[in-house]
Design a protein around this motif. Sequence first.
Motif, short mmCIF file in Angstrom:
data_model
loop_
_atom_site.label_atom_id
_atom_site.label_comp_id
_atom_site.label_asym_id
_atom_site.label_seq_id
_atom_site.Cartn_x
_atom_site.Cartn_y
_atom_site.Cartn_z
N MET A 1 5.99 -3.79 -53.10
CA MET A 1 7.44 -3.57 -53.07
C MET A 1 8.15 -4.89 -52.76
O MET A 1 7.65 -5.72 -52.01
CB MET A 1 7.76 -2.51 -52.01
N ARG A 2 9.30 -5.04 -53.34
CA ARG A 2 10.05 -6.28 -53.13
C ARG A 2 10.69 -6.31 -51.75
O ARG A 2 11.02 -5.28 -51.19
CB ARG A 2 11.13 -6.41 -54.19
N ASP A 3 10.86 -7.52 -51.23
CA ASP A 3 11.49 -7.62 -49.91
C ASP A 3 13.01 -7.57 -50.04
O ASP A 3 13.57 -7.67 -51.13
CB ASP A 3 11.03 -8.88 -49.18
N GLU A 4 13.65 -7.37 -48.92
CA GLU A 4 15.11 -7.17 -48.90
C GLU A 4 15.86 -8.37 -49.47
O GLU A 4 16.84 -8.20 -50.20
CB GLU A 4 15.57 -6.90 -47.47
N ALA A 5 15.42 -9.58 -49.17
CA ALA A 5 16.11 -10.77 -49.65
C ALA A 5 16.11 -10.82 -51.18
O ALA A 5 17.13 -11.16 -51.80
CB ALA A 5 15.46 -12.03 -49.08
N GLU A 6 14.99 -10.46 -51.79
CA GLU A 6 14.91 -10.48 -53.25
C GLU A 6 15.84 -9.43 -53.86
O GLU A 6 16.53 -9.69 -54.84
CB GLU A 6 13.47 -10.22 -53.69
N LYS B 1 23.03 -1.49 -60.59
CA LYS B 1 23.59 -1.98 -59.32
C LYS B 1 23.65 -0.85 -58.29
O LYS B 1 23.31 -1.04 -57.12
CB LYS B 1 25.00 -2.54 -59.58
N ARG B 2 24.05 0.35 -58.73
CA ARG B 2 24.11 1.50 -57.84
C ARG B 2 22.71 1.85 -57.32
O ARG B 2 22.52 2.14 -56.14
CB ARG B 2 24.71 2.69 -58.58
N ALA B 3 21.71 1.79 -58.20
CA ALA B 3 20.33 2.09 -57.79
C ALA B 3 19.85 1.09 -56.75
O ALA B 3 19.20 1.46 -55.76
CB ALA B 3 19.41 2.09 -59.01
N LEU B 4 20.16 -0.17 -56.94
CA LEU B 4 19.77 -1.18 -55.95
C LEU B 4 20.45 -0.91 -54.61
O LEU B 4 19.84 -1.08 -53.56
CB LEU B 4 20.14 -2.59 -56.43
N GLY B 5 21.70 -0.49 -54.65
CA GLY B 5 22.42 -0.16 -53.42
C GLY B 5 21.75 0.98 -52.68
O GLY B 5 21.61 0.95 -51.45
N TRP B 6 21.30 2.00 -53.43
CA TRP B 6 20.62 3.13 -52.80
C TRP B 6 19.32 2.68 -52.15
O TRP B 6 18.99 3.12 -51.06
CB TRP B 6 20.33 4.22 -53.82
N VAL B 7 18.58 1.79 -52.81
CA VAL B 7 17.32 1.29 -52.25
C VAL B 7 17.60 0.57 -50.94
O VAL B 7 16.92 0.79 -49.94
CB VAL B 7 16.61 0.34 -53.25
N LEU B 8 18.63 -0.26 -50.92
CA LEU B 8 18.97 -1.00 -49.70
C LEU B 8 19.37 -0.05 -48.58
O LEU B 8 18.96 -0.22 -47.43
CB LEU B 8 20.10 -2.00 -49.96
N GLU B 9 20.15 0.98 -48.90
CA GLU B 9 20.57 1.95 -47.89
C GLU B 9 19.39 2.72 -47.32
O GLU B 9 19.29 2.91 -46.11
CB GLU B 9 21.58 2.94 -48.47
N GLU B 10 18.48 3.18 -48.19
CA GLU B 10 17.34 3.97 -47.74
C GLU B 10 16.42 3.17 -46.84
O GLU B 10 15.85 3.70 -45.90
CB GLU B 10 16.57 4.52 -48.94
N GLU B 11 16.26 1.89 -47.13
CA GLU B 11 15.37 1.07 -46.32
C GLU B 11 15.91 0.84 -44.91
O GLU B 11 15.18 0.52 -44.01
CB GLU B 11 15.11 -0.27 -47.00
N HIS B 12 17.22 1.01 -44.74
CA HIS B 12 17.83 0.76 -43.43
C HIS B 12 18.07 2.04 -42.64
O HIS B 12 18.61 2.01 -41.56
CB HIS B 12 19.13 -0.02 -43.59
N MET B 13 17.65 3.17 -43.17
CA MET B 13 17.85 4.44 -42.48
C MET B 13 16.70 4.72 -41.55
O MET B 13 15.65 4.27 -41.60
CB MET B 13 18.01 5.58 -43.47
#
Length: 48
Positions: A1-6, A36-48
């Motif tokens: 899985m890619r890291d948050e910075a990437e 872009k929306r899908a990437l936003g969801w990935v970022l949100e889920e990782e921080h929950m």
Amino acid sequence: MRDEAEIREQYEYLQEQLDSEEMRHEGVRQLFSHYKRALGWVLEEEHM
């Protein structure tokens, strides 16, 4: 899985592309918007 910075880097790149004057074709804009929306969801889920 890619890291948050990437993921953030790709998200910012997509935002710049959406804002550019070359992105006039509506189908391309919609495709980038969905991605872009899908990437936003990935970022949100990782921080929950």
